[in-house]
Design an enzyme around this catalytic site. Sequence first.
Site, PDB file in Angstrom:
ATOM      1  N   ASP A  97       0.831  -1.209   0.000  1.00 15.64           N
ATOM      2  CA  ASP A  97       0.000   0.000   0.000  1.00 15.64           C
ATOM      3  C   ASP A  97       0.862   1.255   0.000  1.00 15.64           C
ATOM      4  OD1 ASP A  97      -2.597  -0.785  -0.180  1.00 15.64           O
ATOM      5  OD2 ASP A  97      -3.076  -0.575   1.938  1.00 15.64           O
ATOM      6  N   GLU A 122      -3.798   7.315   2.736  1.00 13.57           N
ATOM      7  CA  GLU A 122      -4.234   6.541   3.896  1.00 13.57           C
ATOM      8  C   GLU A 122      -3.079   6.143   4.800  1.00 13.57           C
ATOM      9  OE1 GLU A 122      -6.842   2.489   4.803  1.00 13.57           O
ATOM     10  OE2 GLU A 122      -6.230   2.970   2.755  1.00 13.57           O
ATOM     11  N   ASP A 196      -6.090   6.562  -2.358  1.00 11.15           N
ATOM     12  CA  ASP A 196      -6.258   5.275  -1.681  1.00 11.15           C
ATOM     13  C   ASP A 196      -5.540   4.249  -2.543  1.00 11.15           C
ATOM     14  OD1 ASP A 196      -6.941   3.003  -0.303  1.00 11.15           O
ATOM     15  OD2 ASP A 196      -9.031   3.554  -0.028  1.00 11.15           O
ATOM     16  N   ILE A 198      -4.708   0.978  -2.365  1.00 10.80           N
ATOM     17  CA  ILE A 198      -5.448  -0.268  -2.625  1.00 10.80           C
ATOM     18  C   ILE A 198      -6.678  -0.244  -1.737  1.00 10.80           C
ATOM     19  CG2 ILE A 198      -5.445  -2.787  -2.674  1.00 10.80           C
ATOM     20  CD1 ILE A 198      -2.439  -2.774  -2.852  1.00 10.80           C
ATOM     21  N   ASP A 199      -7.788   0.195  -2.302  1.00  6.04           N
ATOM     22  CA  ASP A 199      -9.034   0.173  -1.551  1.00  6.04           C
ATOM     23  C   ASP A 199      -9.523  -1.271  -1.478  1.00  6.04           C
ATOM     24  OD1 ASP A 199     -11.233   1.615  -0.254  1.00  6.04           O
ATOM     25  OD2 ASP A 199     -12.431   0.954  -1.966  1.00  6.04           O
ATOM     26  N   THR A 201      -8.429  -3.597   0.917  1.00  4.26           N
ATOM     27  CA  THR A 201      -7.185  -4.353   1.057  1.00  4.26           C
ATOM     28  C   THR A 201      -7.436  -5.806   1.444  1.00  4.26           C
ATOM     29  OG1 THR A 201      -6.099  -2.313   1.762  1.00  4.26           O
ATOM     30  CG2 THR A 201      -4.930  -4.359   2.174  1.00  4.26           C
ATOM     31  N   ASP A 342     -11.190   7.438   0.442  1.00  4.68           N
ATOM     32  CA  ASP A 342     -12.100   6.459  -0.147  1.00  4.68           C
ATOM     33  C   ASP A 342     -13.036   7.103  -1.158  1.00  4.68           C
ATOM     34  OD1 ASP A 342     -11.355   4.186   1.510  1.00  4.68           O
ATOM     35  OD2 ASP A 342     -12.429   5.153   3.148  1.00  4.68           O
TER      36      ASP A 342
END
Length: 421
Positions: A97, A122, A196, A198-199, A201, A342
């Site tokens: 991430d 994030e 974001d 890797i939304d 995860t 997000d």
Amino acid sequence: MTSPPVVTSSSGGAVTCPGGPAPPNGAAERGPPGGAESGTGPGMAGLLKALVSASEKAADIARLCRHEEPLFQLLVAEKTGADKNRRFLQDFKTLADVLIQEVIKHDLGTEFPELQGHIGGEESNEFTNAQGETVAVRVCGTVGETAALLGSVLAPEQAAAELLAAAAHRDVVLGDAALDGVALSIPPGDLAIWIDPIDSTNEYIGGREDVVPVDGISPAGLCSALVLIGAYDRCSGCPVLGVINEPFFRRDPLTHRWQGRHHWGVAFQDTRLCSLSPPPPLRPPPRVVLSRAEGPGVRAALDPLCGGRLHFAAGAGYKMLCVILGLADAYVLSEGSTFAWDACAPHAILRALGGGTVALAEALRARRVGDTGPPPELLYNRPAEGVVGAERWANRGGLVAYVHPQHLEAVLDALVAVPGL
């Protein structure tokens, strides 16, 4: 969690974004047709192209981590015993991430120096390695330098460090000709970015490919892992550019390797441009997608509206994408469990399509006192007071994402009498 600097504006709370929630008649333009430009300055158009390019590189790294064995074994490893306390191995998924986030920050900041210090995400980029040293993950000047830095975090996994470093420095060639025709006038220096990397995860780590879609909506699985990059106006907080990348859209039938796709949208002043056409309203009853953690009161209120057929999915970004693609008419969340990173990118695309993302609690409060004005939209430049860390950027009070205003109205009507909202 890293945050862009806060810019104070003249009003507080969620508001209707300047330019309105939708263009005339709620119609968005597809692509950039001839004459659909709001100016001749290349800055914002170049930024949009850079956001798409950054999303493609991020998607490549996300796929790499699942395809290359040295990376995949770290990604899915469950550490026990003494290894459980070795943070870099225990949380390799966080390193993936962070690296994606730092690659995006590096590439955008290099091309647009005026954005440096105004790109938030994030994840914190600091890691503690096996020797107890704090290492700030970043993209260095050369592949070798980046590999050495990652190696100091991942040691003894040098092969993994070298694979990641090579991906971080790889050039991306875009195949989106529509982007070449976009010309917009807002300077990049007026914007800030939320990432974001890797939304969803957990779905990315789990990697399930066997989840059967329900009416085109996947309840879970790898397809809900997305890269989200959104740009917002620093002063107003309104989202103006959004890119969603689906790294795991489908497998190539010949090579069986994953192929991705991306979507983009522009919502600035009176200009609405999008890589997608506005989806037509679904036949009644409306289709609403929720989190499986949504409370019984909201479920009970929306169930009759949806003809007793609610839909569920993982990942806030994926649920908003379902609305963008016309698979759902609305995404409803009553809790403050999503964050600026997000929602910013999909919100911009929804605005480009004539819709938006409203702050649920504030919209319901306004409705209860007879306010007939446009419902307040989420904003992205104002941290909440009285909280710390990521909670400063939570979308407190929930949200409703929609394309067609009649669906927003129907959802708010159904929820206005629910206690506690």
